[in-house]
Design an enzyme around this catalytic site. Structure first.
Site, PDB file in Angstrom:
ATOM      1  N   ASN A  55       9.898  -5.099 -12.846  1.00 29.69           N
ATOM      2  CA  ASN A  55      10.157  -3.779 -11.614  1.00 29.69           C
ATOM      3  C   ASN A  55      11.033  -2.863 -12.777  1.00 29.69           C
ATOM      4  OD1 ASN A  55      10.117  -4.471  -9.364  1.00 29.69           O
ATOM      5  ND2 ASN A  55      11.801  -6.390  -9.580  1.00 29.69           N
ATOM      6  N   LYS A  91       1.316  -9.714  -2.526  1.00 27.13           N
ATOM      7  CA  LYS A  91       2.282  -9.632  -2.073  1.00 27.13           C
ATOM      8  C   LYS A  91       1.738  -8.724  -0.668  1.00 27.13           C
ATOM      9  CE  LYS A  91       6.430  -9.043  -4.475  1.00 27.13           C
ATOM     10  NZ  LYS A  91       7.722  -7.894  -5.585  1.00 27.13           N
ATOM     11  N   ARG A 138      -3.012 -17.526  12.298  1.00 30.98           N
ATOM     12  CA  ARG A 138      -2.408 -19.100  11.830  1.00 30.98           C
ATOM     13  C   ARG A 138      -2.961 -18.020   9.950  1.00 30.98           C
ATOM     14  NH1 ARG A 138      -1.782 -22.472  15.580  1.00 30.98           N
ATOM     15  NH2 ARG A 138       0.385 -21.939  16.238  1.00 30.98           N
ATOM     16  N   HIS A 185       7.266   8.082  -5.037  1.00 29.60           N
ATOM     17  CA  HIS A 185       7.399   5.955  -5.534  1.00 29.60           C
ATOM     18  C   HIS A 185       7.041   6.375  -6.486  1.00 29.60           C
ATOM     19  CE1 HIS A 185       8.269   2.315  -6.691  1.00 29.60           C
ATOM     20  NE2 HIS A 185       6.877   2.058  -6.771  1.00 29.60           N
ATOM     21  N   HIS A 210      12.058   0.506 -11.729  1.00 31.76           N
ATOM     22  CA  HIS A 210      12.490   0.506 -10.249  1.00 31.76           C
ATOM     23  C   HIS A 210      13.619   0.433  -9.615  1.00 31.76           C
ATOM     24  CE1 HIS A 210       7.882   0.067 -10.407  1.00 31.76           C
ATOM     25  NE2 HIS A 210       7.924   0.324  -9.137  1.00 31.76           N
TER      26      HIS A 210
HETATM   27  N1  LIG Z   1       2.128  -4.650  -2.990  1.00 32.40           N
HETATM   28  C1  LIG Z   1       2.289  -4.718  -3.679  1.00 32.40           C
HETATM   29  O1  LIG Z   1       2.209  -5.664  -4.921  1.00 32.40           O
HETATM   30  C2  LIG Z   1       2.453  -3.002  -3.562  1.00 32.40           C
HETATM   31  C3  LIG Z   1       2.779  -2.572  -5.205  1.00 32.40           C
HETATM   32  C4  LIG Z   1       3.557  -1.366  -5.295  1.00 32.40           C
HETATM   33  C5  LIG Z   1       2.998  -0.691  -4.106  1.00 32.40           C
HETATM   34  N2  LIG Z   1       2.792  -1.151  -2.927  1.00 32.40           N
HETATM   35  C6  LIG Z   1       3.102  -0.283  -1.702  1.00 32.40           C
HETATM   36  O2  LIG Z   1       1.862   0.819  -1.043  1.00 32.40           O
HETATM   37  C7  LIG Z   1       1.801   2.444  -1.562  1.00 32.40           C
HETATM   38  C8  LIG Z   1       2.028   2.862  -1.647  1.00 32.40           C
HETATM   39  O3  LIG Z   1       0.397   2.940  -1.984  1.00 32.40           O
HETATM   40  P1  LIG Z   1      -0.732   4.293  -2.192  1.00 32.40           P
HETATM   41  O4  LIG Z   1       0.188   5.393  -3.094  1.00 32.40           O
HETATM   42  O5  LIG Z   1      -2.301   4.183  -2.779  1.00 32.40           O
HETATM   43  O6  LIG Z   1      -0.578   5.083  -0.532  1.00 32.40           O
HETATM   44  P2  LIG Z   1      -1.610   4.784   0.472  1.00 32.40           P
HETATM   45  O7  LIG Z   1      -1.802   4.382   0.444  1.00 32.40           O
HETATM   46  O8  LIG Z   1      -0.443   5.800   1.382  1.00 32.40           O
HETATM   47  O9  LIG Z   1      -2.438   6.180  -0.079  1.00 32.40           O
HETATM   48  C9  LIG Z   1      -1.959   7.414  -0.646  1.00 32.40           C
HETATM   49  C10 LIG Z   1      -2.438   8.910   0.380  1.00 32.40           C
HETATM   50  O10 LIG Z   1      -3.946   8.842  -0.755  1.00 32.40           O
HETATM   51  C11 LIG Z   1      -4.619   8.590   0.862  1.00 32.40           C
HETATM   52  N3  LIG Z   1      -6.283   8.388   0.062  1.00 32.40           N
HETATM   53  C12 LIG Z   1      -6.430   6.402  -0.031  1.00 32.40           C
HETATM   54  N4  LIG Z   1      -7.112   6.633  -1.139  1.00 32.40           N
HETATM   55  C13 LIG Z   1      -8.365   8.141  -1.260  1.00 32.40           C
HETATM   56  C14 LIG Z   1      -8.842   8.536  -1.782  1.00 32.40           C
HETATM   57  N5  LIG Z   1      -9.796   8.047  -2.584  1.00 32.40           N
HETATM   58  N6  LIG Z   1      -8.914  10.311  -1.692  1.00 32.40           N
HETATM   59  C15 LIG Z   1      -8.022  10.867  -1.201  1.00 32.40           C
HETATM   60  N7  LIG Z   1      -7.115  10.339  -0.629  1.00 32.40           N
HETATM   61  C16 LIG Z   1      -6.773   8.905  -0.674  1.00 32.40           C
HETATM   62  C17 LIG Z   1      -4.247   8.186   2.209  1.00 32.40           C
HETATM   63  O11 LIG Z   1      -4.979   8.442   2.954  1.00 32.40           O
HETATM   64  C18 LIG Z   1      -2.624   8.706   1.473  1.00 32.40           C
HETATM   65  O12 LIG Z   1      -3.049   9.994   2.709  1.00 32.40           O
HETATM   66  C19 LIG Z   1       3.249   1.921  -0.405  1.00 32.40           C
HETATM   67  O13 LIG Z   1       3.317   1.273   0.498  1.00 32.40           O
HETATM   68  C20 LIG Z   1       3.966   0.902  -1.003  1.00 32.40           C
HETATM   69  O14 LIG Z   1       5.149   0.078  -0.568  1.00 32.40           O
HETATM   70  C21 LIG Z   1       3.243  -2.636  -2.770  1.00 32.40           C
HETATM   71 ZN   LIG Z   2       5.968   0.956  -8.506  1.00 34.90          ZN
END
Ligand SMILES: NC(=O)c1ccc[n+]([C@@H]2O[C@H](COP(=O)([O-])OP(=O)(O)OC[C@H]3O[C@@H](n4cnc5c(N)ncnc54)[C@H](O)[C@@H]3O)[C@@H](O)[C@H]2O)c1
Ligand SMILES: [Zn+2]
Length: 365
Positions: free
Chosen positions: A247, A145, A123, A266, A250
């Site tokens: 957004n 989020k 929880r 993205h 977006h």
């Molecule tokens: N919660 C929110 O408000 C919010 C906002 C925007 C996006 N998101 C989410 O975030 C995700 C995308 O995040 P992301 O782009 O960080 O993706 P990710 O976490 O998949 O990372 C991208 C790639 O980089 C690698 N990686 C991470 N750190 C690294 C480093 N220091 N050196 C080398 N490689 C590294 C990861 O293993 C992965 O292959 C999506 O799922 C999206 O929906 C959430």
């Molecule tokens: Zn975004």
């Protein structure tokens, strides 16, 4: 740089966001003061662990021992409820209870999955995030989020849980591939456009420093982005008003991601969406023509598109808007710039104009 984010509630929840290069070296002290006796469990993107284990092992982080450490496949394909269940069971076997503190190390996927898990594990247990991608450092780690995807769409299961703290060390970016860096830059440009004109100027004037990921430049763009996002989230945590400004780009962006079955990344999709929003604003007399030209200039400098992918017809894009969970009650809602550093929300867009602008941007600016 330290930013505090505080959202109302009983009791109010506060999140500390600390940005500093080499910060990871000081984590020992920071975590010890935060944890207040809670036991730490480290949840790592396995890829990040592989890249950083040598350097991290020297830092003597608290309780980073094999029995308190869980590595997982933090790919978008594994951002599923199954991963949450799997991690929960591994936490249980490792002895984590309600008095534990979970530390997530990785990008946006890691933050979303671990944050969601923390919000429901027994929880709810507090969590801390060490974001390692630019996207996570400037965007996803701030704002609370969390969630996972369903086969039907992204982020359809989730919760709001503010991290207890976010420790952002730009040194992690050293190992980030350049395409990933650009994806994060799309969100930085978006933040500048929607609410920080001086960040926009900084991006125009310090191109080399930013592109080379110089320490000071990284601290500057990350702290500007986080400060703006924190301010917006404080005013509207649950996205019923001004949080929707985030957004920008977006609406079209999500449509393109879905149409391409997520082959368009993205940040690229958002960049195309910002082109559309800015051109629309121009056609509506809300911004002058040079704003669009400056956006194209910035986006191409940081490895982002300057036109919309021509594989998808304007009608297909408009059709795809309708299945976006962020579209309210079937109305097309758009965030449009009114200048560099300010936006408005519009619900009354003329479909014909939208179609025309989308088509025009496919043949180049
Ligand atoms: N919660 C929110 O408000 C919010 C906002 C925007 C996006 N998101 C989410 O975030 C995700 C995308 O995040 P992301 O782009 O960080 O993706 P990710 O976490 O998949 O990372 C991208 C790639 O980089 C690698 N990686 C991470 N750190 C690294 C480093 N220091 N050196 C080398 N490689 C590294 C990861 O293993 C992965 O292959 C999506 O799922 C999206 O929906 C959430
Ligand atoms: Zn975004």
């Amino acid at each position: 740089v330290e930013i505090n984010l505080s959202v109302p509630g009983t009791p109010p929840r506060t999140s500390r966001i600390v940005i500093a290069s080499g910060l990871a070296a000081e984590l020992r002290r920071d975590l010890a003061s935060l944890s207040q006796g809670r036991r730490l469990y480290w949840l790592w993107d396995a890829k990040v662990w592989e890249l950083w284990k040598r350097r991290v092992t020297c830092l003597d982080w608290p309780e980073l021992t094999p029995d308190r450490q869980i590595l997982f496949d933090a790919s978008e394909a594994n951002k599923r409820l199954g991963a949450v269940e799997d991690l929960a069971r591994r936490l249980l076997r490792a002895g984590a209870d309600r008095l534990s503190l979970v530390v997530a190390v990785g990008g946006g996927v890691t933050g979303d999955v671990v944050g969601f898990l923390a919000s429901i594990y027994m929880r709810g247990v507090p969590h801390v995030h060490l974001p390692t991608t630019l996207l996570a450092q400037v965007d996803s780690s701030v704002g609370g989020k969390t969630g996972v995807d369903l086969p039907e769409g992204k982020n359809l299961l989730g919760s709001f849980q503010q991290a207890l703290a976010v420790f952002i060390d730009p040194q992690f970016l050293e190992t980030l591939p350049v395409e990933q860096f650009s994806q994060g830059m799309a969100e930085v440009i978006k933040m500048a456009m929607l609410g920080d004109e001086s960040l926009w100027h900084y991006l125009e004037d310090n191109r080399t420093q930013v592109w080379e990921r110089e320490e000071q430049a990284m601290v500057h763009i990350i702290s500007s982005s986080c400060r703006l996002k924190a301010r917006i989230v404080e005013a509207d945590e649950k996205e019923s008003g001004c949080r929707r400004f985030l957004n920008l780009g977006h609406t079209v962006g999500h449509a393109l991601e879905r149409l391409s079955d997520y082959q368009i990344r993205h940040g690229d999709a958002v960049a195309m969406g910002m082109l559309a929003a800015t051109r629309l604003a121009e056609r509506l007399g809300m911004v002058s023509a040079d704003v669009f030209q400056r956006l194209v200039g910035l986006q191409s400098r940081y490895g982002l598109p300057s036109r919309i992918d021509s594989r998808y017809s304007p009608d297909a894009m408009i059709e795809a808007f309708k299945t976006d969970k962020k579209q309210l009650a079937g109305k097309l809602h758009f965030i449009l710039p009114t200048g560099i550093g300010s936006v408005v929300e519009r619900h009354d867009l003329d479909m014909a104009l939208l179609r025309e602008v989308l088509g025009e941007l496919q043949t180049g600016p």
